[in-house]
Design a protein around this motif. Structure first.
Motif, PDB file in Angstrom:
ATOM      1  N   PHE A  80       0.827  -1.209   0.000  1.00 37.95           N
ATOM      2  CA  PHE A  80       0.000   0.000   0.000  1.00 37.95           C
ATOM      3  C   PHE A  80       0.863   1.262   0.000  1.00 37.95           C
ATOM      4  N   GLU A  81       1.986   1.219   0.709  1.00 38.06           N
ATOM      5  CA  GLU A  81       2.891   2.367   0.794  1.00 38.06           C
ATOM      6  C   GLU A  81       3.808   2.483  -0.431  1.00 38.06           C
ATOM      7  N   GLY A  82       3.704   1.553  -1.369  1.00 39.10           N
ATOM      8  CA  GLY A  82       4.540   1.589  -2.570  1.00 39.10           C
ATOM      9  C   GLY A  82       5.975   1.166  -2.322  1.00 39.10           C
ATOM     10  N   LYS A  83       6.201   0.408  -1.259  1.00 35.80           N
ATOM     11  CA  LYS A  83       7.555   0.007  -0.889  1.00 35.80           C
ATOM     12  C   LYS A  83       7.876  -1.439  -1.245  1.00 35.80           C
ATOM     13  N   LEU A  84       6.964  -2.128  -1.893  1.00 36.47           N
ATOM     14  CA  LEU A  84       7.156  -3.528  -2.232  1.00 36.47           C
ATOM     15  C   LEU A  84       7.471  -3.660  -3.709  1.00 36.47           C
ATOM     16  N   LYS A  85       8.484  -4.434  -4.032  1.00 32.58           N
ATOM     17  CA  LYS A  85       8.878  -4.677  -5.426  1.00 32.58           C
ATOM     18  C   LYS A  85       8.992  -6.177  -5.631  1.00 32.58           C
ATOM     19  N   THR A  86       8.672  -6.611  -6.822  1.00 32.91           N
ATOM     20  CA  THR A  86       8.830  -8.018  -7.170  1.00 32.91           C
ATOM     21  C   THR A  86       9.734  -8.136  -8.384  1.00 32.91           C
ATOM     22  N   SER A  87      10.289  -9.307  -8.545  1.00 30.90           N
ATOM     23  CA  SER A  87      11.134  -9.586  -9.693  1.00 30.90           C
ATOM     24  C   SER A  87      10.887 -11.025 -10.118  1.00 30.90           C
ATOM     25  N   VAL A  88      10.714 -11.228 -11.401  1.00 35.62           N
ATOM     26  CA  VAL A  88      10.498 -12.558 -11.951  1.00 35.62           C
ATOM     27  C   VAL A  88      11.572 -12.803 -12.996  1.00 35.62           C
ATOM     28  N   GLU A  89      12.228 -13.938 -12.884  1.00 25.44           N
ATOM     29  CA  GLU A  89      13.285 -14.262 -13.844  1.00 25.44           C
ATOM     30  C   GLU A  89      12.697 -14.431 -15.240  1.00 25.44           C
ATOM     31  N   GLU A  90      13.244 -13.723 -16.176  1.00 24.42           N
ATOM     32  CA  GLU A  90      12.864 -13.828 -17.578  1.00 24.42           C
ATOM     33  C   GLU A  90      13.918 -14.660 -18.294  1.00 24.42           C
ATOM     34  N   PRO A  91      13.512 -15.447 -19.288  1.00 24.28           N
ATOM     35  CA  PRO A  91      14.506 -16.237 -20.023  1.00 24.28           C
ATOM     36  C   PRO A  91      15.634 -15.363 -20.576  1.00 24.28           C
ATOM     37  N   GLY A  92      16.858 -15.761 -20.307  1.00 17.91           N
ATOM     38  CA  GLY A  92      18.016 -15.027 -20.793  1.00 17.91           C
ATOM     39  C   GLY A  92      18.351 -13.767 -20.013  1.00 17.91           C
ATOM     40  N   GLN A  93      17.608 -13.483 -18.942  1.00 22.02           N
ATOM     41  CA  GLN A  93      17.860 -12.280 -18.138  1.00 22.02           C
ATOM     42  C   GLN A  93      18.040 -12.698 -16.680  1.00 22.02           C
ATOM     43  N   ALA A  94      19.263 -13.058 -16.318  1.00 18.86           N
ATOM     44  CA  ALA A  94      19.542 -13.564 -14.977  1.00 18.86           C
ATOM     45  C   ALA A  94      19.840 -12.462 -13.972  1.00 18.86           C
ATOM     46  N   GLN A  95      19.861 -11.213 -14.406  1.00 24.24           N
ATOM     47  CA  GLN A  95      20.147 -10.101 -13.501  1.00 24.24           C
ATOM     48  C   GLN A  95      19.164  -8.974 -13.749  1.00 24.24           C
ATOM     49  N   GLN A  96      18.661  -8.374 -12.667  1.00 23.92           N
ATOM     50  CA  GLN A  96      17.727  -7.257 -12.764  1.00 23.92           C
ATOM     51  C   GLN A  96      18.029  -6.251 -11.668  1.00 23.92           C
ATOM     52  N   GLU A  97      17.584  -5.028 -11.870  1.00 25.92           N
ATOM     53  CA  GLU A  97      17.711  -3.973 -10.863  1.00 25.92           C
ATOM     54  C   GLU A  97      16.313  -3.531 -10.449  1.00 25.92           C
ATOM     55  N   LEU A  98      16.098  -3.354  -9.146  1.00 27.47           N
ATOM     56  CA  LEU A  98      14.833  -2.829  -8.629  1.00 27.47           C
ATOM     57  C   LEU A  98      15.092  -1.430  -8.105  1.00 27.47           C
ATOM     58  N   ASP A  99      14.288  -0.476  -8.541  1.00 24.84           N
ATOM     59  CA  ASP A  99      14.469   0.930  -8.194  1.00 24.84           C
ATOM     60  C   ASP A  99      13.616   1.292  -6.990  1.00 24.84           C
ATOM     61  N   PHE A 100      14.267   1.666  -5.891  1.00 24.70           N
ATOM     62  CA  PHE A 100      13.585   2.122  -4.693  1.00 24.70           C
ATOM     63  C   PHE A 100      13.845   3.603  -4.442  1.00 24.70           C
ATOM     64  N   GLY A 101      14.088   4.337  -5.494  1.00 21.51           N
ATOM     65  CA  GLY A 101      14.330   5.767  -5.349  1.00 21.51           C
ATOM     66  C   GLY A 101      15.745   6.061  -4.901  1.00 21.51           C
ATOM     67  N   SER A 102      15.953   6.184  -3.588  1.00 16.38           N
ATOM     68  CA  SER A 102      17.271   6.545  -3.076  1.00 16.38           C
ATOM     69  C   SER A 102      18.242   5.361  -3.046  1.00 16.38           C
ATOM     70  N   TRP A 103      17.773   4.166  -3.338  1.00 16.66           N
ATOM     71  CA  TRP A 103      18.674   3.023  -3.420  1.00 16.66           C
ATOM     72  C   TRP A 103      18.167   2.021  -4.430  1.00 16.66           C
ATOM     73  N   GLN A 104      19.087   1.168  -4.890  1.00 16.13           N
ATOM     74  CA  GLN A 104      18.801   0.150  -5.892  1.00 16.13           C
ATOM     75  C   GLN A 104      19.064  -1.230  -5.294  1.00 16.13           C
TER      76      GLN A 104
END
Length: 77
Positions: free
Chosen positions: A28-52
């Motif tokens: 509800f506060e917009g502080k939750l992020k999810t990540s799902v592995e995509e084929p061929g993409q073993a690395q992702q970045e999640l943006d939390f504003g002041s930190w990644q």
């Protein structure tokens, strides 16, 4: 669990159920992020504003024939 979606759902609920209020609040506060592995993409970045958050998918163990992680969620508390 294999490919049985009922067992997979039950396992996820058993893990996350006790945290459901906290998860709902963070979402509800917009502080939750999810990540799902995509084929061929073993690395992702999640943006939390002041930190990644860097997410790297792969096998959890090199000594056991384990399935790789395919999804995560993280929150800025």
């Amino acid at each position: 669990m294999g490919d049985d979606p009922v067992k997979a759902h039950a396992s996820n609920f058993a893990l996350l159920g006790p945290m459901s209020r906290e998860i709902a609040r963070l979402n509800f506060e917009g502080k939750l992020k999810t990540s799902v592995e995509e084929p061929g993409q073993a690395q992702q970045e999640l943006d939390f504003g002041s930190w990644q958050a860097s997410v790297n998918y792969g096998f959890r163990s090199t000594t056991v024939a384990a399935r790789p992680a395919t999804r995560i969620f993280t929150a800025r508390h």
